[in-house]
Design a protein around this motif. Sequence first.
Motif, PDB file in Angstrom:
ATOM      1  N   CYS A 274      -2.716  -6.033  -2.358  1.00  0.00           N
ATOM      2  CA  CYS A 274      -3.125  -4.635  -2.095  1.00  0.00           C
ATOM      3  C   CYS A 274      -2.026  -3.732  -1.605  1.00  0.00           C
ATOM      4  CB  CYS A 274      -4.260  -4.449  -0.785  1.00  0.00           C
ATOM      5  SG  CYS A 274      -5.906  -5.113  -1.220  1.00  0.00           S
ATOM      6  N   SER A 275      -0.925  -4.072  -0.986  1.00  0.00           N
ATOM      7  CA  SER A 275       0.233  -3.278  -0.541  1.00  0.00           C
ATOM      8  C   SER A 275       1.105  -2.819  -1.934  1.00  0.00           C
ATOM      9  CB  SER A 275       0.965  -4.036   0.256  1.00  0.00           C
ATOM     10  OG  SER A 275       0.586  -4.358   1.526  1.00  0.00           O
ATOM     11  N   HIS A 276       1.008  -3.782  -2.778  1.00  0.00           N
ATOM     12  CA  HIS A 276       1.982  -3.764  -4.063  1.00  0.00           C
ATOM     13  C   HIS A 276       1.147  -2.835  -5.077  1.00  0.00           C
ATOM     14  CE1 HIS A 276       5.054  -4.699  -6.654  1.00  0.00           C
ATOM     15  NE2 HIS A 276       4.146  -5.024  -7.848  1.00  0.00           N
ATOM     16  N   THR A 277      -0.218  -2.986  -5.012  1.00  0.00           N
ATOM     17  CA  THR A 277      -0.938  -1.985  -5.865  1.00  0.00           C
ATOM     18  C   THR A 277      -0.897  -0.732  -5.434  1.00  0.00           C
ATOM     19  OG1 THR A 277      -2.434  -4.005  -6.247  1.00  0.00           O
ATOM     20  CG2 THR A 277      -3.296  -1.798  -6.976  1.00  0.00           C
ATOM     21  N   VAL A 278      -1.274  -0.452  -4.192  1.00  0.00           N
ATOM     22  CA  VAL A 278      -1.158   0.957  -3.968  1.00  0.00           C
ATOM     23  C   VAL A 278       0.053   1.735  -4.068  1.00  0.00           C
ATOM     24  CG1 VAL A 278      -1.210   2.279  -1.672  1.00  0.00           C
ATOM     25  CG2 VAL A 278      -2.847   0.337  -1.930  1.00  0.00           C
ATOM     26  N   MET A 279       1.269   0.868  -3.777  1.00  0.00           N
ATOM     27  CA  MET A 279       2.728   1.207  -4.101  1.00  0.00           C
ATOM     28  C   MET A 279       2.712   1.746  -5.537  1.00  0.00           C
ATOM     29  SD  MET A 279       5.740   0.560  -5.075  1.00  0.00           S
ATOM     30  CE  MET A 279       6.114  -1.006  -5.429  1.00  0.00           C
ATOM     31  N   VAL A 280       2.515   0.791  -6.636  1.00  0.00           N
ATOM     32  CA  VAL A 280       2.607   1.196  -7.878  1.00  0.00           C
ATOM     33  C   VAL A 280       1.880   2.370  -8.273  1.00  0.00           C
ATOM     34  CG1 VAL A 280       2.422   0.085 -10.132  1.00  0.00           C
ATOM     35  CG2 VAL A 280       3.443  -1.339  -8.333  1.00  0.00           C
ATOM     36  N   LEU A 360       6.686   9.439   0.098  1.00  0.00           N
ATOM     37  CA  LEU A 360       7.068   8.050  -0.850  1.00  0.00           C
ATOM     38  C   LEU A 360       8.012   7.348  -0.088  1.00  0.00           C
ATOM     39  CD1 LEU A 360       6.818   7.806  -4.048  1.00  0.00           C
ATOM     40  CD2 LEU A 360       5.863   9.822  -3.002  1.00  0.00           C
ATOM     41  N   GLY A 361       8.787   8.062   1.022  1.00  0.00           N
ATOM     42  CA  GLY A 361       9.398   7.046   1.968  1.00  0.00           C
ATOM     43  C   GLY A 361       8.588   6.155   2.808  1.00  0.00           C
ATOM     44  N   LEU A 362       7.175   6.693   3.134  1.00  0.00           N
ATOM     45  CA  LEU A 362       6.405   5.800   3.922  1.00  0.00           C
ATOM     46  C   LEU A 362       5.692   4.908   2.906  1.00  0.00           C
ATOM     47  CD1 LEU A 362       4.811   8.583   6.172  1.00  0.00           C
ATOM     48  CD2 LEU A 362       6.369   6.721   6.933  1.00  0.00           C
ATOM     49  N   LEU A 363       5.452   5.324   1.833  1.00  0.00           N
ATOM     50  CA  LEU A 363       4.778   4.422   0.903  1.00  0.00           C
ATOM     51  C   LEU A 363       5.804   3.057   0.659  1.00  0.00           C
ATOM     52  CD1 LEU A 363       2.612   4.440  -1.154  1.00  0.00           C
ATOM     53  CD2 LEU A 363       4.001   4.891  -2.737  1.00  0.00           C
ATOM     54  N   GLY A 364       7.151   3.430   0.601  1.00  0.00           N
ATOM     55  CA  GLY A 364       7.999   2.150   0.259  1.00  0.00           C
ATOM     56  C   GLY A 364       8.091   1.239   1.733  1.00  0.00           C
ATOM     57  N   LEU A 365       8.078   2.124   2.816  1.00  0.00           N
ATOM     58  CA  LEU A 365       8.119   1.247   4.057  1.00  0.00           C
ATOM     59  C   LEU A 365       6.736   0.390   4.234  1.00  0.00           C
ATOM     60  CD1 LEU A 365       9.693   0.462   6.510  1.00  0.00           C
ATOM     61  CD2 LEU A 365       8.619   2.530   7.584  1.00  0.00           C
ATOM     62  N   GLY A 366       5.673   1.060   4.071  1.00  0.00           N
ATOM     63  CA  GLY A 366       4.527   0.455   4.059  1.00  0.00           C
ATOM     64  C   GLY A 366       4.548  -0.956   3.164  1.00  0.00           C
ATOM     65  N   TRP A 367       4.911  -0.891   1.868  1.00  0.00           N
ATOM     66  CA  TRP A 367       4.990  -1.821   0.956  1.00  0.00           C
ATOM     67  C   TRP A 367       5.935  -2.932   1.840  1.00  0.00           C
ATOM     68  CZ3 TRP A 367       9.199  -4.199  -1.290  1.00  0.00           C
ATOM     69  CH2 TRP A 367       9.108  -4.875  -2.235  1.00  0.00           C
ATOM     70  N   LEU A 432      -8.454  -4.884   2.332  1.00  0.00           N
ATOM     71  CA  LEU A 432      -7.181  -5.575   3.187  1.00  0.00           C
ATOM     72  C   LEU A 432      -7.796  -5.401   4.653  1.00  0.00           C
ATOM     73  CD1 LEU A 432      -4.410  -6.605   3.926  1.00  0.00           C
ATOM     74  CD2 LEU A 432      -3.425  -4.584   3.327  1.00  0.00           C
ATOM     75  N   VAL A 433      -8.322  -4.151   5.068  1.00  0.00           N
ATOM     76  CA  VAL A 433      -8.642  -3.899   6.621  1.00  0.00           C
ATOM     77  C   VAL A 433      -9.911  -4.802   6.770  1.00  0.00           C
ATOM     78  CG1 VAL A 433      -9.755  -2.376   7.729  1.00  0.00           C
ATOM     79  CG2 VAL A 433      -8.011  -1.353   6.392  1.00  0.00           C
ATOM     80  N   LEU A 434     -11.066  -4.972   5.949  1.00  0.00           N
ATOM     81  CA  LEU A 434     -11.988  -5.829   6.084  1.00  0.00           C
ATOM     82  C   LEU A 434     -11.634  -7.351   6.409  1.00  0.00           C
ATOM     83  CD1 LEU A 434     -14.606  -4.255   3.468  1.00  0.00           C
ATOM     84  CD2 LEU A 434     -14.362  -3.953   6.095  1.00  0.00           C
TER      85      LEU A 434
END
Length: 448
Positions: A274-280, A360-367, A432-434
Amino acid sequence: MNARAPRRGLALGILIGNQLLAGVGVASGIAVAALLAEELTGTAVLAGLSQTASVLGAGIAAIPLARLAVARGRHVALGTGYALAFVGAVLVIAAAVTEFVPLVFLGLAAFGSGAAAGLQARFAATEVARPGFEARAMSLVLWATTIGSVAGPNLSQFGDDLGRSLGLPPLVGPFLLSGAAFAISTLVVATLLRMPRPGDLEADHASAVGPVTDASPPATPAATPSPPAPADPGAGIQAPEASDPPGRPVGSWRALAIAARDPRALLALVAIVCSHTVMVAVMVMTPVHMHAHGLSLSLIGLVISVHILGMYAASPLVGWIVDRLGAIPVIAAGVVILFSATLIGMLAPADDLLLVPLALGLLGLGWSAGMIGGSALLTTSVGTDLRVPLQGASDAAMNFAAAIAAALSGVVLEAGGFPAVNLVGAVVLVPLVLVGARALATARRATA
């Protein structure tokens, strides 16, 4: 045990240095892949398939490389991945010279094997780390990608000039640099890298009380005793089930089916995917969104640089936090950060030079939090015989999901704009939350 320490330290250094080199190989070629495909095909539609071909190639290569690691060792699997990427670079060059279009996509698919090997290297780092330092070792290997990702595109002009001086068509020269980088990586891994048995962690030997738990730092005399191993909801997974023939290796899809029945292992898998999918999904559409609103290429490049820094620059800190606090809290933090990134992306105007880079910075950090936390949890939540095949399956699933996200995000952007892309990204985080809530509930029941 101590006699192996110098070799393990050397192996980690080789993995870090080789990841830097391979990062240059991937980035220098990918930076011009879409432009080269557009030049050869004459259409931007097919040019967009260049990234998809590379990502699909990485996904297809992930499981065979994991099987090869089990059968022959990590150094053989990594060397094979880099060698295939070298072949891919050669095929792309041949396609440009002969103007045979299908060959360029075949070459880019083989080129994706370099990315698959780079992903496998992060798991290899955990196998040469001291107990309690597995996530930090993994994060250092990922961090080395930062230098390669930044240096690679900046070498594209030099590579193009070199290719033209050798009589090659425009935009082909960077693949010369990619091929050279992957050739050197192959030689380094094949001749210098020697690893312990794939999936074998030092902590497995150092621990005297059963499986490694998620948040267990190295024990000290003053430390509070850890809970009993049976209370760990992820500790009960064993590699082959009783019905499997003794000694028979577990395949990646079989490992995936077994691990999916365990809450912690399932959380690790879903966190990675999920983390990778959201980021891409969000990242690939950001340049298109900004360009459509009249922003210059230099500003678009600045935003993407901020994103890459978010992905890799903080990875050593993320790894340290995982080793200190455990993987699950870091995954939870990653979900919050990714939700924040998508929310800002939904609300920020395209020309806002504060909020768009922040998103975009937060997107990378969350990934980074989801990838490192999920990978660390995946490594410590299953038995030794399941680790490597499950790692291969997770990388394959991650890349296939990213390929689908890259293909569909353009459709979503066309239909609903950039806010819709971010909304879909936020929805992807719901599973992911569930799964995380289920894992925590299971852990509480086991502790009670």
